[in-house]
Design an enzyme around this catalytic site. Structure first.
Site, PDB file in Angstrom:
ATOM      1  N   CYS A   1     -59.049  46.999-122.763  1.00 32.61           N
ATOM      2  CA  CYS A   1     -60.487  47.218-122.844  1.00 32.61           C
ATOM      3  C   CYS A   1     -60.745  48.721-122.905  1.00 32.61           C
ATOM      4  O   CYS A   1     -59.890  49.530-122.534  1.00 32.61           O
ATOM      5  CB  CYS A   1     -61.138  46.600-121.609  1.00 32.61           C
ATOM      6  SG  CYS A   1     -62.869  47.002-121.358  1.00 32.61           S
ATOM      7  N   HIS A   2     -61.928  49.120-123.367  1.00 33.52           N
ATOM      8  CA  HIS A   2     -62.247  50.548-123.415  1.00 33.52           C
ATOM      9  C   HIS A   2     -62.229  51.190-122.033  1.00 33.52           C
ATOM     10  O   HIS A   2     -62.025  52.399-121.908  1.00 33.52           O
ATOM     11  CB  HIS A   2     -63.613  50.763-124.077  1.00 33.52           C
ATOM     12  CG  HIS A   2     -63.528  50.882-125.569  1.00 33.52           C
ATOM     13  ND1 HIS A   2     -63.647  49.797-126.415  1.00 33.52           N
ATOM     14  CD2 HIS A   2     -63.295  51.957-126.362  1.00 33.52           C
ATOM     15  CE1 HIS A   2     -63.514  50.201-127.661  1.00 33.52           C
ATOM     16  NE2 HIS A   2     -63.297  51.492-127.668  1.00 33.52           N
ATOM     17  N   THR A   3     -62.440  50.397-120.982  1.00 35.22           N
ATOM     18  CA  THR A   3     -62.354  50.941-119.632  1.00 35.22           C
ATOM     19  C   THR A   3     -60.927  51.378-119.325  1.00 35.22           C
ATOM     20  O   THR A   3     -60.701  52.410-118.680  1.00 35.22           O
ATOM     21  CB  THR A   3     -62.827  49.902-118.599  1.00 35.22           C
ATOM     22  OG1 THR A   3     -64.148  49.478-118.934  1.00 35.22           O
ATOM     23  CG2 THR A   3     -62.835  50.487-117.194  1.00 35.22           C
TER      24      THR A   3
ATOM     25  N   HIS B   1     -56.915  45.142-116.775  1.00 35.52           N
ATOM     26  CA  HIS B   1     -57.771  44.286-115.953  1.00 35.52           C
ATOM     27  C   HIS B   1     -58.237  43.027-116.687  1.00 35.52           C
ATOM     28  O   HIS B   1     -59.023  42.260-116.140  1.00 35.52           O
ATOM     29  CB  HIS B   1     -58.997  45.067-115.457  1.00 35.52           C
ATOM     30  CG  HIS B   1     -59.924  45.516-116.551  1.00 35.52           C
ATOM     31  ND1 HIS B   1     -59.636  46.566-117.382  1.00 35.52           N
ATOM     32  CD2 HIS B   1     -61.126  45.040-116.943  1.00 35.52           C
ATOM     33  CE1 HIS B   1     -60.614  46.738-118.236  1.00 35.52           C
ATOM     34  NE2 HIS B   1     -61.538  45.811-118.010  1.00 35.52           N
ATOM     35  N   GLU B   2     -57.745  42.810-117.895  1.00 40.42           N
ATOM     36  CA  GLU B   2     -58.115  41.605-118.637  1.00 40.42           C
ATOM     37  C   GLU B   2     -56.839  40.813-118.893  1.00 40.42           C
ATOM     38  O   GLU B   2     -55.965  41.259-119.639  1.00 40.42           O
ATOM     39  CB  GLU B   2     -58.808  41.988-119.949  1.00 40.42           C
ATOM     40  CG  GLU B   2     -59.434  40.809-120.664  1.00 40.42           C
ATOM     41  CD  GLU B   2     -60.314  41.241-121.817  1.00 40.42           C
ATOM     42  OE1 GLU B   2     -61.545  41.343-121.640  1.00 40.42           O
ATOM     43  OE2 GLU B   2     -59.775  41.488-122.920  1.00 40.42           O
TER      44      GLU B   2
ATOM     45  N   CYS C   1     -65.884  37.038-102.328  1.00 42.90           N
ATOM     46  CA  CYS C   1     -65.303  36.492-101.096  1.00 42.90           C
ATOM     47  C   CYS C   1     -65.957  35.180-100.716  1.00 42.90           C
ATOM     48  O   CYS C   1     -65.362  34.347-100.032  1.00 42.90           O
ATOM     49  CB  CYS C   1     -65.421  37.505 -99.958  1.00 42.90           C
ATOM     50  SG  CYS C   1     -67.093  37.686 -99.269  1.00 42.90           S
TER      51      CYS C   1
ATOM     52  N   CYS D   1     -69.932  36.873 -97.678  1.00 47.73           N
ATOM     53  CA  CYS D   1     -70.778  38.012 -97.302  1.00 47.73           C
ATOM     54  C   CYS D   1     -72.219  37.783 -97.758  1.00 47.73           C
ATOM     55  O   CYS D   1     -72.526  36.841 -98.497  1.00 47.73           O
ATOM     56  CB  CYS D   1     -70.235  39.306 -97.903  1.00 47.73           C
ATOM     57  SG  CYS D   1     -70.403  39.431 -99.700  1.00 47.73           S
TER      58      CYS D   1
ATOM     59  N   CYS E   1     -72.501  37.707-101.610  1.00 51.57           N
ATOM     60  CA  CYS E   1     -71.993  36.492-102.234  1.00 51.57           C
ATOM     61  C   CYS E   1     -72.903  35.296-101.971  1.00 51.57           C
ATOM     62  O   CYS E   1     -73.015  34.387-102.813  1.00 51.57           O
ATOM     63  CB  CYS E   1     -70.578  36.189-101.744  1.00 51.57           C
ATOM     64  SG  CYS E   1     -69.312  37.305-102.402  1.00 51.57           S
TER      65      CYS E   1
ATOM     66  N   CYS F   1     -70.012  41.777-104.408  1.00 53.29           N
ATOM     67  CA  CYS F   1     -69.439  41.352-103.134  1.00 53.29           C
ATOM     68  C   CYS F   1     -69.335  42.589-102.255  1.00 53.29           C
ATOM     69  O   CYS F   1     -69.010  43.673-102.743  1.00 53.29           O
ATOM     70  CB  CYS F   1     -68.055  40.736-103.362  1.00 53.29           C
ATOM     71  SG  CYS F   1     -67.156  40.305-101.853  1.00 53.29           S
TER      72      CYS F   1
ATOM     73  N   ARG G   1     -66.194  44.104-104.547  1.00 52.45           N
ATOM     74  CA  ARG G   1     -66.875  44.501-105.779  1.00 52.45           C
ATOM     75  C   ARG G   1     -66.055  45.554-106.518  1.00 52.45           C
ATOM     76  O   ARG G   1     -65.213  46.245-105.941  1.00 52.45           O
ATOM     77  CB  ARG G   1     -68.268  45.056-105.476  1.00 52.45           C
ATOM     78  CG  ARG G   1     -68.245  46.397-104.767  1.00 52.45           C
ATOM     79  CD  ARG G   1     -69.641  46.980-104.613  1.00 52.45           C
ATOM     80  NE  ARG G   1     -70.482  46.187-103.740  1.00 52.45           N
ATOM     81  CZ  ARG G   1     -71.775  46.450-103.524  1.00 52.45           C
ATOM     82  NH1 ARG G   1     -72.349  47.473-104.129  1.00 52.45           N
ATOM     83  NH2 ARG G   1     -72.469  45.707-102.697  1.00 52.45           N
TER      84      ARG G   1
ATOM     85  N   CYS H   1     -62.889  39.956-118.634  1.00 60.11           N
ATOM     86  CA  CYS H   1     -63.802  41.093-118.791  1.00 60.11           C
ATOM     87  C   CYS H   1     -64.736  40.905-119.975  1.00 60.11           C
ATOM     88  O   CYS H   1     -65.883  40.553-119.822  1.00 60.11           O
ATOM     89  CB  CYS H   1     -63.007  42.396-118.941  1.00 60.11           C
ATOM     90  SG  CYS H   1     -64.049  43.857-119.200  1.00 60.11           S
TER      91      CYS H   1
ATOM     92  N   ARG I   1     -59.692  42.998-129.470  1.00 62.80           N
ATOM     93  CA  ARG I   1     -58.769  42.699-128.385  1.00 62.80           C
ATOM     94  C   ARG I   1     -57.390  42.454-128.994  1.00 62.80           C
ATOM     95  O   ARG I   1     -57.199  41.578-129.819  1.00 62.80           O
ATOM     96  CB  ARG I   1     -59.211  41.471-127.593  1.00 62.80           C
ATOM     97  CG  ARG I   1     -60.363  41.754-126.642  1.00 62.80           C
ATOM     98  CD  ARG I   1     -59.949  42.723-125.538  1.00 62.80           C
ATOM     99  NE  ARG I   1     -60.986  42.928-124.554  1.00 62.80           N
ATOM    100  CZ  ARG I   1     -61.874  43.911-124.590  1.00 62.80           C
ATOM    101  NH1 ARG I   1     -61.853  44.785-125.591  1.00 62.80           N
ATOM    102  NH2 ARG I   1     -62.761  44.050-123.633  1.00 62.80           N
TER     103      ARG I   1
END
Length: 403
Positions: free
Chosen positions: A64-66, A87-88, A117, A120, A123, A131, A135, A201, A398
């Site tokens: 991803c671009h992130t 992260h994907e 979670c 909390c 959530c 979260c 988060r 993502c 992707r």
């Protein structure tokens, strides 16, 4: 656990998970050693999961671009090396730590960068998908349980075993990873993992922005600024909601054919428009669109997205990651014209409680998301640097890496 993903989502395993439970696993990972430096495929040691953690065998991951931004180190305060980005993804639970009751070895899962979670105040609220503890936090590089890492590697010069840092609660550029159980979404084992990885993502963020954040209505008008994977996922979400006109804005005309496939009805090349884009959109839509989505992380583009919406009711959703310390490019009094602006994280989906239902509806044909349209390349994990290059050059939505 030595397992092979089958095209229809089934899994074959030799039961090796029983042999590795509670023990460190040595595996390959793509390690980032510094800003802009080529990732190096190296052997890392992945510790067993601690309390409320799970260890996953990653089968598919994409970029991803992130990831691209973190690899370049564009935000100096977020730099932390050596690090395993990514992260994907999608994979299978190898083992679980103490206290984990909702996941078990062999479960098919999608890791998510912003956890849930379930207990909390956040959530339990229907007003947020954040979260309190899990988060998304781009500054976080260690695990919640003890502030340590689950990755280590041998320093070639000293021979010492040093920590390798985590990224966005997931670190999926590895054959195995350890994540908080709050960041692992259990899905139907018959769902194809290669497609479900996109729910980590891009697809969830864009489709959810249209469905949850904006709540795009049938017959409405939409403008999307930036036609990368996130922008096209917004288009897909708006198409599924019945938007009558979906205007795509980008500087790369080569993206327009793919955009049409994903639901874009009109295209504006902002470099060749001859006037500010918002003026073009105003003329096209008799006063502006009902919803605009900014997917670039460029402040000037955010400004254009905001003023492209219709006064009185227009809504702008911010999806791009903007550099610090840039501020919103608008005057507070402009909000008195009735235009609104809001941000969106992960499509405002509550990952663990809502994504499984999305998967089920996709499998039943009740939701027809064009997952295949987002996968523009597939290649082995060893070619990850080539995949980064394709994304940086704008030649990939992707690139699915087979880990």
């Amino acid at each position: 656990m030595d397992a092979t993903a089958i095209g229809n989502g089934a899994l074959r395993s030799n039961g090796a998970g029983a042999d590795t439970k509670g023990k460190p696993i040595k595996c390959k990972a793509a390690v980032a050693h510094g800003p802009g430096e080529a990732l190096v495929i190296e052997e890392v040691e992945v510790a067993p999961p601690a309390r409320m953690e799970v260890r996953l065998k990653v089968f598919f991951t994409s970029i991803c671009h992130t990831d691209l931004s973190a690899w370049k180190g564009e935000n100096e305060l977020q730099r932390k090396f050596p690090r395993i980005l990514g992260h994907e993804a999608a994979g299978v639970v190898e083992s679980v730590g103490e206290g984990v009751e909702d996941l078990a070895p062999g479960d098919h899962v999608v890791p998510i960068f912003t956890g849930e979670c379930g207990a909390c105040t956040y959530c339990e609220s229907s007003k947020s998908n954040l979260c309190k503890t899990y988060r998304v936090n781009p500054f976080k590089s260690t695990m919640v349980t003890d502030g340590g890492t689950r990755f280590t590697m041998i320093d070639r010069s000293s021979g010492a075993r040093n920590p390798v840092y985590h990224f966005l609660n997931t670190s999926t550029f590895a054959e195995y990873t350890v994540i908080d159980s709050a960041c692992a979404v259990k899905i139907n084992p018959k769902a194809p993992l290669e497609k479900m990885s996109l729910l980590s993502c891009g697809v969830s963020t864009g489709v959810g922005a249209a469905w949850n954040t904006a709540n795009v209505s049938k017959g409405s008008t939409v403008a999307i600024f930036g036609l990368g994977a996130i922008g096209l996922a917004v288009a897909e979400g708006a198409r599924l909601r019945g938007a009558s006109r979906i205007i795509g804005v980008d500087i790369n005309p080569e993206k327009f054919s793919k955009g049409k496939e994903m639901g874009i009805t009109d295209f504006i090349n902002s470099k060749a428009s001859g006037k500010p884009v918002h003026e073009v959109i105003m003329e096209m839509t008799d006063g502006g669109v009902d919803y605009s989505f900014e997917c670039t992380g460029i402040t000037d583009v955010l400004r254009e997205a905001f003023v492209s919406t219709h006064d009185g009711w227009g809504l702008t959703v911010v999806l791009g990651i903007h550099a610090t310390p840039r501020m919103l490019p608008l005057h507070p009094m402009e909000l008195f014209d009735g235009r609104r602006i809001t941000g969106c994280v992960f499509g405002d989906f509550k990952g663990k409680s809502q994504l499984p239902e999305i998967v089920e509806k996709c499998m039943l044909g009740e939701i027809n998301i064009n997952f295949d349209g987002f996968i523009t390349q597939e290649m082995p994990f060893a070619d990850i640097n080539k995949a980064f290059q394709l994304l940086e050059e704008g030649k990939s939505l992707r690139c699915l890496l087979h880990v």
